[in-house]
Design a protein around this motif. Structure first.
Motif, PDB file in Angstrom:
ATOM      1  N   ALA A  72       0.811  -1.215   0.000  1.00  0.00           N
ATOM      2  CA  ALA A  72       0.000   0.000   0.000  1.00  0.00           C
ATOM      3  C   ALA A  72       0.846   1.268   0.000  1.00  0.00           C
ATOM      4  N   ALA A  73       2.168   1.151   0.085  1.00  0.00           N
ATOM      5  CA  ALA A  73       3.079   2.303   0.050  1.00  0.00           C
ATOM      6  C   ALA A  73       2.626   3.404   1.004  1.00  0.00           C
ATOM      7  N   GLY A  74       2.336   2.996   2.233  1.00  0.00           N
ATOM      8  CA  GLY A  74       1.903   3.980   3.218  1.00  0.00           C
ATOM      9  C   GLY A  74       0.464   4.398   3.062  1.00  0.00           C
ATOM     10  N   ALA A 111       1.114  -0.711  -4.906  1.00  0.00           N
ATOM     11  CA  ALA A 111       0.896  -1.748  -5.908  1.00  0.00           C
ATOM     12  C   ALA A 111      -0.429  -1.518  -6.637  1.00  0.00           C
ATOM     13  N   GLU A 112      -0.537  -2.156  -7.790  1.00  0.00           N
ATOM     14  CA  GLU A 112      -1.761  -2.085  -8.584  1.00  0.00           C
ATOM     15  C   GLU A 112      -2.289  -3.486  -8.827  1.00  0.00           C
ATOM     16  N   VAL A 113      -3.580  -3.567  -9.168  1.00  0.00           N
ATOM     17  CA  VAL A 113      -4.222  -4.802  -9.581  1.00  0.00           C
ATOM     18  C   VAL A 113      -4.956  -4.524 -10.889  1.00  0.00           C
ATOM     19  N   LEU A 114      -5.338  -5.570 -11.578  1.00  0.00           N
ATOM     20  CA  LEU A 114      -6.091  -5.406 -12.823  1.00  0.00           C
ATOM     21  C   LEU A 114      -7.566  -5.676 -12.566  1.00  0.00           C
ATOM     22  N   PRO A 150      -4.933   1.287  -8.639  1.00  0.00           N
ATOM     23  CA  PRO A 150      -4.031   1.399  -7.488  1.00  0.00           C
ATOM     24  C   PRO A 150      -4.714   1.052  -6.178  1.00  0.00           C
ATOM     25  N   ILE A 151      -3.936   0.450  -5.277  1.00  0.00           N
ATOM     26  CA  ILE A 151      -4.412   0.202  -3.924  1.00  0.00           C
ATOM     27  C   ILE A 151      -4.484   1.538  -3.186  1.00  0.00           C
ATOM     28  N   ARG A 152      -5.565   1.724  -2.440  1.00  0.00           N
ATOM     29  CA  ARG A 152      -5.741   2.944  -1.654  1.00  0.00           C
ATOM     30  C   ARG A 152      -5.950   2.581  -0.184  1.00  0.00           C
ATOM     31  N   GLY A 153      -5.239   3.268   0.692  1.00  0.00           N
ATOM     32  CA  GLY A 153      -5.389   3.019   2.115  1.00  0.00           C
ATOM     33  C   GLY A 153      -4.649   1.767   2.561  1.00  0.00           C
ATOM     34  N   ALA A 154      -4.688   1.516   3.847  1.00  0.00           N
ATOM     35  CA  ALA A 154      -3.964   0.395   4.441  1.00  0.00           C
ATOM     36  C   ALA A 154      -4.580  -0.943   4.022  1.00  0.00           C
ATOM     37  N   ILE A 155      -3.721  -1.925   3.810  1.00  0.00           N
ATOM     38  CA  ILE A 155      -4.180  -3.295   3.568  1.00  0.00           C
ATOM     39  C   ILE A 155      -4.576  -3.902   4.909  1.00  0.00           C
ATOM     40  N   CYS A 156      -5.760  -4.491   4.963  1.00  0.00           N
ATOM     41  CA  CYS A 156      -6.303  -5.059   6.209  1.00  0.00           C
ATOM     42  C   CYS A 156      -6.076  -6.569   6.242  1.00  0.00           C
ATOM     43  N   ASP A 213      -8.228  -9.007   6.026  1.00  0.00           N
ATOM     44  CA  ASP A 213      -9.063  -9.799   5.124  1.00  0.00           C
ATOM     45  C   ASP A 213      -9.372  -9.106   3.803  1.00  0.00           C
ATOM     46  N   GLN A 214      -8.948  -7.867   3.625  1.00  0.00           N
ATOM     47  CA  GLN A 214      -9.416  -7.102   2.471  1.00  0.00           C
ATOM     48  C   GLN A 214      -8.535  -5.884   2.225  1.00  0.00           C
ATOM     49  N   PHE A 215      -8.632  -5.354   1.015  1.00  0.00           N
ATOM     50  CA  PHE A 215      -8.042  -4.057   0.718  1.00  0.00           C
ATOM     51  C   PHE A 215      -8.902  -3.371  -0.340  1.00  0.00           C
ATOM     52  N   VAL A 216      -8.626  -2.086  -0.533  1.00  0.00           N
ATOM     53  CA  VAL A 216      -9.456  -1.240  -1.382  1.00  0.00           C
ATOM     54  C   VAL A 216      -8.631  -0.724  -2.550  1.00  0.00           C
ATOM     55  N   VAL A 217      -9.260  -0.678  -3.740  1.00  0.00           N
ATOM     56  CA  VAL A 217      -8.597  -0.112  -4.911  1.00  0.00           C
ATOM     57  C   VAL A 217      -9.448   1.033  -5.460  1.00  0.00           C
ATOM     58  N   ASP A 218      -8.776   1.948  -6.117  1.00  0.00           N
ATOM     59  CA  ASP A 218      -9.434   3.108  -6.709  1.00  0.00           C
ATOM     60  C   ASP A 218      -9.851   2.765  -8.127  1.00  0.00           C
ATOM     61  N   LEU A 219     -11.165   2.792  -8.383  1.00  0.00           N
ATOM     62  CA  LEU A 219     -11.704   2.462  -9.712  1.00  0.00           C
ATOM     63  C   LEU A 219     -11.887   3.705 -10.586  1.00  0.00           C
ATOM     64  N   ASP A 220     -11.548   4.864 -10.060  1.00  0.00           N
ATOM     65  CA  ASP A 220     -11.508   6.102 -10.847  1.00  0.00           C
ATOM     66  C   ASP A 220     -12.833   6.399 -11.532  1.00  0.00           C
ATOM     67  N   GLY A 221     -13.914   6.183 -10.821  1.00  0.00           N
ATOM     68  CA  GLY A 221     -15.227   6.493 -11.376  1.00  0.00           C
ATOM     69  C   GLY A 221     -15.882   5.369 -12.137  1.00  0.00           C
ATOM     70  N   ASP A 222     -15.133   4.330 -12.495  1.00  0.00           N
ATOM     71  CA  ASP A 222     -15.712   3.185 -13.193  1.00  0.00           C
ATOM     72  C   ASP A 222     -16.532   2.348 -12.214  1.00  0.00           C
ATOM     73  N   THR A 223     -17.480   1.587 -12.768  1.00  0.00           N
ATOM     74  CA  THR A 223     -18.334   0.741 -11.929  1.00  0.00           C
ATOM     75  C   THR A 223     -18.413  -0.675 -12.498  1.00  0.00           C
ATOM     76  N   PRO A 224     -17.307  -1.404 -12.478  1.00  0.00           N
ATOM     77  CA  PRO A 224     -17.360  -2.790 -12.918  1.00  0.00           C
ATOM     78  C   PRO A 224     -18.307  -3.573 -12.034  1.00  0.00           C
ATOM     79  N   PRO A 225     -18.873  -4.655 -12.534  1.00  0.00           N
ATOM     80  CA  PRO A 225     -19.846  -5.404 -11.731  1.00  0.00           C
ATOM     81  C   PRO A 225     -19.187  -6.079 -10.536  1.00  0.00           C
ATOM     82  N   GLU A 226     -19.904  -6.129  -9.444  1.00  0.00           N
ATOM     83  CA  GLU A 226     -19.433  -6.914  -8.299  1.00  0.00           C
ATOM     84  C   GLU A 226     -19.325  -8.373  -8.739  1.00  0.00           C
ATOM     85  N   GLY A 227     -18.270  -9.020  -8.320  1.00  0.00           N
ATOM     86  CA  GLY A 227     -17.970 -10.367  -8.791  1.00  0.00           C
ATOM     87  C   GLY A 227     -17.015 -10.379  -9.954  1.00  0.00           C
TER      88      GLY A 227
END
Length: 403
Positions: A295-297, A303-306, A313-319, A321-335
């Motif tokens: 998470a680079a702080g 790091a990034e994911v596809l 890009p990963i945003r915020g601390a990695i927990c 069980d989970q972590f958060v990525v920035d989708l930049d306004g996109d809304t891909p389907p859950e799943g």
């Protein structure tokens, strides 16, 4: 298909092992310690054998015995034991064990009696490791004459056969480092001392993955390839052999949500959105071996994911069980599929990309991943994301499932 999993392409392992054997022109030891560098020890070992690997290498006796229990009967070297280990079972299983000291050889002698080897059966198979400059395991130059003398005495009385003499480089991924030539010279001196004592090992080996590719003079009778067998480059930019990464780590996107400018993300609020955006929740974390350093702080530069054919890009601390990525306004389907790393053929990051962000090496990225992830085997890069039953978990070897 599992909600989050490690996908291992066995065809890639076979291809890498074959390519390494062809490049080096000597016998191959595929190193499958640490659960096959995170790829699954039993399945990786079988793939390596299918590709012609004459030897397998492991660290511990538990790993050696698991390979034997899994059906492997070929040449197998184990090199990291402690005085409390019972060596009798591995000697009985025809595993080559490594000794560093006279005391270590005495433990082998006692275990050989319990295993019915030596005077009461076939000699045990023993290899000697000499420390040529790594200052880790192995006999020092001062200890070496006494070690080889005891080893030769054990050969004469039928306790064991010294099947190998070996050592390990410290900086082989940097071919211009003078330590490489110094270690090779020290190895030559050790071999001369052993020969003068009357030892004639079956194999002499010094080269790890990087040396196998970059230092032909160090190949001797056998090269030991771990990382490169799994398609990860031990010396990026230093050679022209194409390696195919065998591991992909993927998950299903758990949640997509919108946040406003000024909203902060994850523990410690280490990242705050400067504009409205969308976030994606990825349902794995450090319990699965995902480094918090990725998470680079918590800010930019991690790091990034596809997701949805774009790097996120990963945003915020990695927990846990989970972590958060920035989708930049996109809304891909859950799943939707999230690729953390893989061979890079779909635009996803690689393990080496993650290693650079985490200020570590790709070895650590792939060996630490696991936890609640399952492991699925496929046979061919094109099949890695297939959903048909031919590539389901029935390919897992006994004991191979991650828990």
């Amino acid at each position: 298909m599992s909600r989050a999993e490690i996908v291992v392409d066995l065809a890639a392992i076979r291809r890498n092992v074959r390519a390494l054997r062809e490049r080096t022109g000597v016998a191959m030891m595929t190193v499958v310690k640490a659960d096959g560098y995170g790829h699954g020890m039993l399945a990786s070992a079988r793939a390596a054998r299918e590709a012609g690997s004459e030897w397998l290498g492991v660290a511990t006796i538990d790993e050696a015995l698991a390979l034997r229990a899994g059906g492997d009967s070929g040449r197998l070297l184990c090199w990291l034991t402690v005085p409390a280990d019972d060596l009798a079972p591995v000697l009985a299983a025809d595993v080559d064990v490594t000794a560093y000291t006279v005391e270590g050889l005495e433990r082998v002698a006692a275990a050989a009696v319990r295993a019915g080897r030596g005077a009461t059966g076939r000699p045990a198979r023993v290899q000697l490791k000499v420390d040529t400059g790594l200052s880790r395991g192995g006999a020092t130059a001062a200890q070496w004459p006494e070690v080889v003398a005891r080893a030769r005495a054990g050969e004469r009385d039928g306790t064991w056969r010294i099947t190998g003499i070996w050592s390990h480089f410290s900086t082989s991924e940097i071919p211009e480092d003078p330590a490489n030539a110094e270690q090779e010279a020290a190895f030559e001196e050790a071999l001369a001392v052993a020969a003068a004592a009357g030892l004639q090992p079956e194999v002499r080996h010094l080269a790890n993955s990087a040396a196998a590719l970059l230092r032909p003079s160090s190949r001797y009778d056998l090269v030991r390839c771990g990382l490169a067998s799994y398609g990860l480059d031990p010396a990026p930019g230093r050679h022209d052999l194409a390696l195919v990464p065998a591991m992909t780590v993927r998950a299903d996107l758990a949640l997509v949500k919108q946040i406003d400018a000024g909203a902060s993300v994850s523990y410690g609020h280490t990242w705050t959105a400067t504009a409205p955006t969308t976030l994606g929740l990825v349902p794995i974390g450090y319990a699965e071996g995902i480094s918090r350093h990725a998470a680079a702080g918590g800010g930019d530069g991690g790091a990034e994911v596809l997701v949805g054919k774009r790097r996120r890009p990963i945003r915020g601390a990695i927990c846990m069980d989970q972590f958060v990525v920035d989708l930049d306004g996109d809304t891909p389907p859950e799943g939707d599929e999230v690729l953390l790393w893989g061979p890079g053929t779909r635009g996803e990051p690689t393990a080496e990309d993650w290693a650079r962000v985490c200020d570590t090496i790709s070895y650590e990225i792939v060996t630490r991943v696991g936890g609640r992830l399952t492991r699925r085997y496929v046979d061919g890069v094109a099949d890695q994301h297939a959903h048909d039953d031919r590539h389901d978990d029935r390919h897992d070897a006994p004991g191979e499932r991650k828990r």
